[in-house]
Design an enzyme around this catalytic site. Structure first.
Site, PDB file in Angstrom:
ATOM      1  N   LYS A 142      -0.273   5.325  -6.068  1.00 25.28           N
ATOM      2  CA  LYS A 142      -1.356   5.352  -7.055  1.00 25.28           C
ATOM      3  C   LYS A 142      -2.210   6.603  -6.903  1.00 25.28           C
ATOM      4  O   LYS A 142      -2.514   7.292  -7.876  1.00 25.28           O
ATOM      5  CB  LYS A 142      -2.204   4.083  -6.896  1.00 25.28           C
ATOM      6  CG  LYS A 142      -3.399   3.933  -7.812  1.00 25.28           C
ATOM      7  CD  LYS A 142      -4.688   4.424  -7.217  1.00 25.28           C
ATOM      8  CE  LYS A 142      -5.059   3.875  -5.874  1.00 25.28           C
ATOM      9  NZ  LYS A 142      -5.637   2.556  -5.862  1.00 25.28           N
ATOM     10  N   GLU A 151     -25.768  15.866  -0.357  1.00 25.51           N
ATOM     11  CA  GLU A 151     -27.139  16.018   0.123  1.00 25.51           C
ATOM     12  C   GLU A 151     -28.124  15.142  -0.652  1.00 25.51           C
ATOM     13  O   GLU A 151     -29.224  14.855  -0.180  1.00 25.51           O
ATOM     14  CB  GLU A 151     -27.578  17.481   0.074  1.00 25.51           C
ATOM     15  CG  GLU A 151     -27.734  18.060  -1.316  1.00 25.51           C
ATOM     16  CD  GLU A 151     -28.188  19.512  -1.293  1.00 25.51           C
ATOM     17  OE1 GLU A 151     -29.133  19.832  -0.544  1.00 25.51           O
ATOM     18  OE2 GLU A 151     -27.592  20.332  -2.020  1.00 25.51           O
ATOM     19  N   CYS A 175       0.818  -1.214   0.000  1.00 24.17           N
ATOM     20  CA  CYS A 175       0.000   0.000   0.000  1.00 24.17           C
ATOM     21  C   CYS A 175       0.850   1.262   0.000  1.00 24.17           C
ATOM     22  O   CYS A 175       0.640   2.170  -0.798  1.00 24.17           O
ATOM     23  CB  CYS A 175      -0.940   0.008   1.199  1.00 24.17           C
ATOM     24  SG  CYS A 175      -1.918   1.513   1.315  1.00 24.17           S
ATOM     25  N   HIS A 183     -26.203  22.174   1.821  1.00 27.32           N
ATOM     26  CA  HIS A 183     -26.507  22.733   0.513  1.00 27.32           C
ATOM     27  C   HIS A 183     -25.611  23.932   0.213  1.00 27.32           C
ATOM     28  O   HIS A 183     -25.366  24.749   1.098  1.00 27.32           O
ATOM     29  CB  HIS A 183     -27.983  23.176   0.475  1.00 27.32           C
ATOM     30  CG  HIS A 183     -28.403  23.680  -0.865  1.00 27.32           C
ATOM     31  ND1 HIS A 183     -28.661  22.831  -1.929  1.00 27.32           N
ATOM     32  CD2 HIS A 183     -28.602  24.942  -1.322  1.00 27.32           C
ATOM     33  CE1 HIS A 183     -29.006  23.560  -2.977  1.00 27.32           C
ATOM     34  NE2 HIS A 183     -28.977  24.844  -2.636  1.00 27.32           N
ATOM     35  N   CYS A 202      -1.655   1.748  -2.906  1.00 29.99           N
ATOM     36  CA  CYS A 202      -2.644   2.821  -2.730  1.00 29.99           C
ATOM     37  C   CYS A 202      -2.042   4.223  -2.719  1.00 29.99           C
ATOM     38  O   CYS A 202      -2.550   5.129  -3.375  1.00 29.99           O
ATOM     39  CB  CYS A 202      -3.405   2.627  -1.420  1.00 29.99           C
ATOM     40  SG  CYS A 202      -3.509   0.951  -0.808  1.00 29.99           S
ATOM     41  N   GLU A 210      -8.123   2.112 -12.794  1.00 28.43           N
ATOM     42  CA  GLU A 210      -7.401   3.262 -12.248  1.00 28.43           C
ATOM     43  C   GLU A 210      -6.239   3.688 -13.135  1.00 28.43           C
ATOM     44  O   GLU A 210      -6.058   4.877 -13.422  1.00 28.43           O
ATOM     45  CB  GLU A 210      -6.919   2.945 -10.832  1.00 28.43           C
ATOM     46  CG  GLU A 210      -8.060   2.901  -9.825  1.00 28.43           C
ATOM     47  CD  GLU A 210      -7.665   2.302  -8.489  1.00 28.43           C
ATOM     48  OE1 GLU A 210      -8.460   2.435  -7.544  1.00 28.43           O
ATOM     49  OE2 GLU A 210      -6.590   1.685  -8.385  1.00 28.43           O
ATOM     50  N   TYR A 212     -10.149  -3.020 -10.346  1.00 33.00           N
ATOM     51  CA  TYR A 212      -9.945  -1.614 -10.002  1.00 33.00           C
ATOM     52  C   TYR A 212      -8.567  -1.109 -10.419  1.00 33.00           C
ATOM     53  O   TYR A 212      -8.417   0.044 -10.831  1.00 33.00           O
ATOM     54  CB  TYR A 212     -10.211  -1.373  -8.514  1.00 33.00           C
ATOM     55  CG  TYR A 212      -9.237  -2.013  -7.557  1.00 33.00           C
ATOM     56  CD1 TYR A 212      -8.153  -1.305  -7.068  1.00 33.00           C
ATOM     57  CD2 TYR A 212      -9.413  -3.324  -7.117  1.00 33.00           C
ATOM     58  CE1 TYR A 212      -7.254  -1.878  -6.182  1.00 33.00           C
ATOM     59  CE2 TYR A 212      -8.519  -3.904  -6.238  1.00 33.00           C
ATOM     60  CZ  TYR A 212      -7.452  -3.182  -5.771  1.00 33.00           C
ATOM     61  OH  TYR A 212      -6.557  -3.757  -4.908  1.00 33.00           O
TER      62      TYR A 212
END
Length: 499
Positions: free
Chosen positions: A80, A476, A72, A471, A77, A216, A212
């Site tokens: 990346k 939301e 990782c 908002h 991760c 990616e 993935y």
């Protein structure tokens, strides 16, 4: 002084003084990635004497090089995500024009500069992880570890010297490695390891795989200006994710200019003066500067001597463990990708934490694999938590309600980018409990982490509806989806099929 330990599923008392006289360490960990470092630090915090070994550092791994921090931090991760950030700026610069920024027509991208910054960061993190171990009182050995007995490990140091240590408990945390499909010319391709350290940015890239990592890197290279062709075996990429969201991601990849080749296998690679020539089972031929194999990973167990000790492996070579991460040998345990359960960094951290609590804190703790969120860092990203629509239908006793919202993000209304955000909630019709959530769009992982807390707490759709939104924000929408998109009966067919 007595210590509580888990034995045959029950907590028993063992005499610490008597046992410690026989062992060099209470715990010896092989592998200093996310799971191994977490387990060793927490075990040391509970009072255990801990040793850990890891291969010498290098950005590209092999059977004899690795580095503290693991996949990782060094070649997964973290680097990346740095490249994803870099690739995002390409689109951001385009979008800035309609926001009043007078950007010159030609904007240069310096790949080597980003690469150096990435390398500097993983070297820094490698040092941080070493300090974390040192500060916790964990003894770090640099070298290759293997198990030579139920309570004994051997570490081969860089100069070839072999050291042997006894340990009351041994933890395997060696992770996994990228694998290559066995096709002619496979040596011409690279894996994600090399892709993160390429000397030159490719102008033409071919990516083989539908997971993935494939999605990616296709997004990264396309974002940096390369021509990208993505080949995968199924009808849609990202098998295992919600089908509806998979289709959304596929449409967006094409919208960003990535050429998709579904239901296609690569059959051969050859080297030519113009580049690497790719042949497919559809009789296609094309040239590329780089071919990336993103076709899965395999557990790192080959060189651990596990069979000789009697540790059971599954058909994929992963270490078989029980609910507490213990192997069939009571003194040997395993966490992380090497067990091939749920191969995510935060899951390895959870498993390492549970191991330390179970063995050294007298708190038998099973990892909980429910409601684990995850993300695909495509551009923009996909993030999910809980059940997909297909999984919900398989597990439901009654009807499933599906709520969806597709909209143009506010930012895009000015920039002019034609790219929709899609959100989805899957709800049990009888209990009103939210079973799963998905989002494809900017900031999806940041939003989904909060949604994951709600699902972990058992939130209902009514509780989502009664929550006041922020908002203006995309988030939301998760609390304003009032109308049911469709109601599906368990055993009935969802809107899309699983190719």
């Amino acid at each position: 002084m007595a210590r509580k330990m888990l034995i045959d599923g029950e907590v028993n008392q063992t005499n610490q003084v008597e046992e410690e006289a026989h062992f060099d360490f209470d715990l010896f960990v092989i592998g200093a990635g996310s799971g191994g470092v977490r387990a060793s630090r927490f075990s040391a915090n509970y009072g255990a004497k801990v040793g850990i070994c890891e291969l010498p550092f290098h950005p590209i791994s092999s059977e004899v090089i690795g580095g503290v921090g693991g996949t990782c931090v060094i070649r997964g991760c973290v680097p990346k995500k740095i490249l994803v950030y870099g690739a995002n700026f390409g689109g951001e610069i385009e979008d800035a024009r309609n926001y009043g920024w007078e950007v010159n027509e030609k904007v240069d991208f310096n790949w080597k500069k980003l690469l150096q910054k990435k390398t500097d960061e993983i070297i820094r993190l490698n040092g941080i992880y070493k300090r974390l171990l040192s500060n916790a009182g964990v003894k770090l050995y640099e070298g290759e570890g293997k198990i030579v007995g139920p309570n004994e490990v051997e570490v081969t140091q860089l100069d070839g010297t072999k050291l042997r240590y006894s340990a009351k408990h041994i933890l395997i945390a060696t992770g996994s490695r990228a694998q290559r499909p066995a096709i002619p010319g496979q040596e011409l391709a690279i894996t994600s390891d090399e892709a993160l350290s390429l000397e030159d940015l490719p102008k033409r890239a071919v990516v083989f795989g539908g997971g993935y990592i494939a999605v990616e890197f296709a997004s990264i290279w396309r974002g940096m200006g390369a021509t990208v062709d993505l080949f995968f075996r199924k009808e849609l990429p990202l098998r295992g994710f919600d089908d509806e969201m998979r289709a959304v991601v596929a449409r967006n990849l094409e919208g960003r200019g990535i050429n998709l080749h579904p239901r296609t296998n690569l059959t051969e690679l050859t080297k030519t003066e113009e580049g690497i020539k790719i042949y497919t089972d559809h009789k296609e031929e094309l040239l590329a500067d780089v071919v990336l194999f993103a076709t899965g990973r395999v557990p790192n167990t080959k060189r651990l001597n596990l069979e000789a000790v009697g540790v059971e492996l599954d058909d994929a070579g992963a270490v078989k463990v029980d609910e507490y991460s213990r192997t069939n040998i009571p003194t040997i345990w395993a966490v992380g990708d090497v067990t091939n359960r749920m191969n995510l960094t935060p899951v390895a951290l959870m498993e390492g934490t549970c191991f330390a609590k179970t063995v050294f804190a007298g708190q038998p703790t099973k990892p909980d694999y429910n409601h684990i969120p995850c993300a695909v860092f495509s551009i923009p990203p996909l993030s999910v938590v809980g059940l997909s629509e297909e999984q919900a239908l398989e597990q439901a006793n009654g009807d499933v309600l599906v709520f969806t919202s597709t909209f143009n993000p506010m930012k895009n209304t000015i920039s002019g980018r034609q790219e929709k955000t899609v959100m989805k909630l899957v709800v049990d019709a009888e209990t009103d409990k939210v079973l799963g959530a998905s989002m494809f769009g900017p900031d999806a992982p940041e939003i989904m982490q909060g949604i994951a807390v709600a699902l972990k707490c058992g939130a209902t759709k009514q509780q989502f509806d009664s929550t006041v939104g922020i908002h203006p924000s995309a988030a939301e929408e998760f609390v304003t989806m009032r109308s049911v998109t469709r109601r599906v009966t368990a055993g009935g067919k969802p809107k899309t099929t699983n190719p």
